[in-house]
Design an enzyme around this catalytic site. Structure first.
Site, PDB file in Angstrom:
ATOM      1  N   LYS A  68     -49.024  32.967 -59.889  1.00  0.00           N
ATOM      2  CA  LYS A  68     -48.365  34.221 -59.525  1.00  0.00           C
ATOM      3  C   LYS A  68     -48.489  34.548 -58.038  1.00  0.00           C
ATOM      4  O   LYS A  68     -47.595  35.161 -57.454  1.00  0.00           O
ATOM      5  CB  LYS A  68     -48.930  35.382 -60.347  1.00  0.00           C
ATOM      6  CG  LYS A  68     -48.514  35.376 -61.807  1.00  0.00           C
ATOM      7  CD  LYS A  68     -49.031  36.622 -62.503  1.00  0.00           C
ATOM      8  CE  LYS A  68     -48.590  36.657 -63.962  1.00  0.00           C
ATOM      9  NZ  LYS A  68     -48.986  37.912 -64.626  1.00  0.00           N
ATOM     10  N   ASP A 104     -44.927  43.080 -63.830  1.00  0.00           N
ATOM     11  CA  ASP A 104     -46.169  43.337 -64.573  1.00  0.00           C
ATOM     12  C   ASP A 104     -46.553  44.813 -64.551  1.00  0.00           C
ATOM     13  O   ASP A 104     -46.968  45.390 -65.562  1.00  0.00           O
ATOM     14  CB  ASP A 104     -47.324  42.511 -64.008  1.00  0.00           C
ATOM     15  CG  ASP A 104     -47.319  41.077 -64.510  1.00  0.00           C
ATOM     16  OD1 ASP A 104     -46.802  40.837 -65.619  1.00  0.00           O
ATOM     17  OD2 ASP A 104     -47.833  40.200 -63.794  1.00  0.00           O
TER      18      ASP A 104
END
Length: 272
Positions: A68, A104
């Protein structure tokens, strides 16, 4: 039916074989009559994988651990949130330009809002990795947030968002759990293991406990929190909501999250 016009989307990370994302997104493509498929790719060489996305014309990606943060250097453009957070979990290929987003934070926020008020609340967040950073960034605009992490430096780095950072220790857990309205586990502790980042004796009845781990669906932390009488929120809700935002970015379609959860639960049963 797969044909020459079928668009390809996927998940890259390591490992990815237990991910529910292919189940969810392929069900969505079918539901909304979109000619596309979604696959999971176990990646060893991130740079080569990203080059392959461009070379093959893959339409979009989800990105999971451990890439990520690493993927940022290989992308052409970043959203405001992704740049601020320093983490990407969604990539959109727009005519050969790879644009990174982070869903997220909004996924976690929407999961929380299904069950509790967030604005003005006191939130204890455990973990300052990719997901933890995104959650801290998003919630800091609505709530008072304390972030605890095993490496204190990483938690302190998030103070740029207006949160308070500290070391994840028993002393700090005891101190801030007595202060918090909501506690969020954004570490991997409890994933497919019978362990919890919080001793059961520190939990109390009026606490909201949210674990972003979704395998198992009821982690040891959530089970013990439920036994104490806490309101519990499982990690599948975050997966669903962040996935819904990714799907919208790729396709322009705002999907039905209740349908997504039902499909994910079916997929989980099939994988057992």
């Amino acid at each position: 039916m797969i044909n020459a016009k079928t668009r390809l989307y996927g998940l890259i990370g390591k490992p990815v074989e237990h991910s529910l994302s292919p189940v969810i997104h392929n069900a969505l493509f079918k539901r909304y009559n979109i000619n596309a498929v979604y696959l999971a790719f176990d990646v060893d060489d991130l740079e080569s994988a990203v080059k392959g996305v461009k070379a093959l014309g893959i339409s979009g990606l989800n990105v999971t651990m451990p890439y990520k943060e690493q993927i940022l250097e290989f992308l052409d453009e970043l959203s405001e949130e992704a740049r601020a957070i320093g983490s990407v979990n969604t990539v959109v290929n727009r005519e050969g330009k790879l644009i990174g987003y982070n869903t997220d934070g909004i996924g976690a926020l929407k999961a929380l809002k299904r069950f509790t008020e967030v604005e003005g609340k006191r939130v204890l967040l455990l973990g300052a990795g990719g997901a933890g950073k995104a959650i801290a960034y998003t919630l800091s605009r609505l709530a008072k947030v304390v972030v605890l992490n095993r490496t204190e430096r990483k938690a302190k780095e998030l103070e740029k968002f207006g949160v308070k950072g500290g070391k994840l220790s028993k002393e700090n857990l005891k101190r801030y759990l007595s202060w918090a309205d909501i506690v969020i586990n954004a570490t991997s502790l409890g994933m497919n293991e019978d362990r919890s980042p919080i001793p059961k004796g520190l939990l109390r009845e009026n606490l909201v406990v949210f674990d972003i781990v979704y395998s198992p669906l009821e982690t040891n932390l959530l089970r013990e929190a439920r036994e104490v009488g806490c309101l519990t929120i499982d990690g599948l809700w975050m997966l669903i909501h962040q996935g819904a935002e990714s799907f919208r970015l790729w396709t322009g379609v705002k999907p039905d999250v209740e349908f997504m959860r039902r499909e994910a639960l079916k997929g989980e049963k099939r994988s057992i």
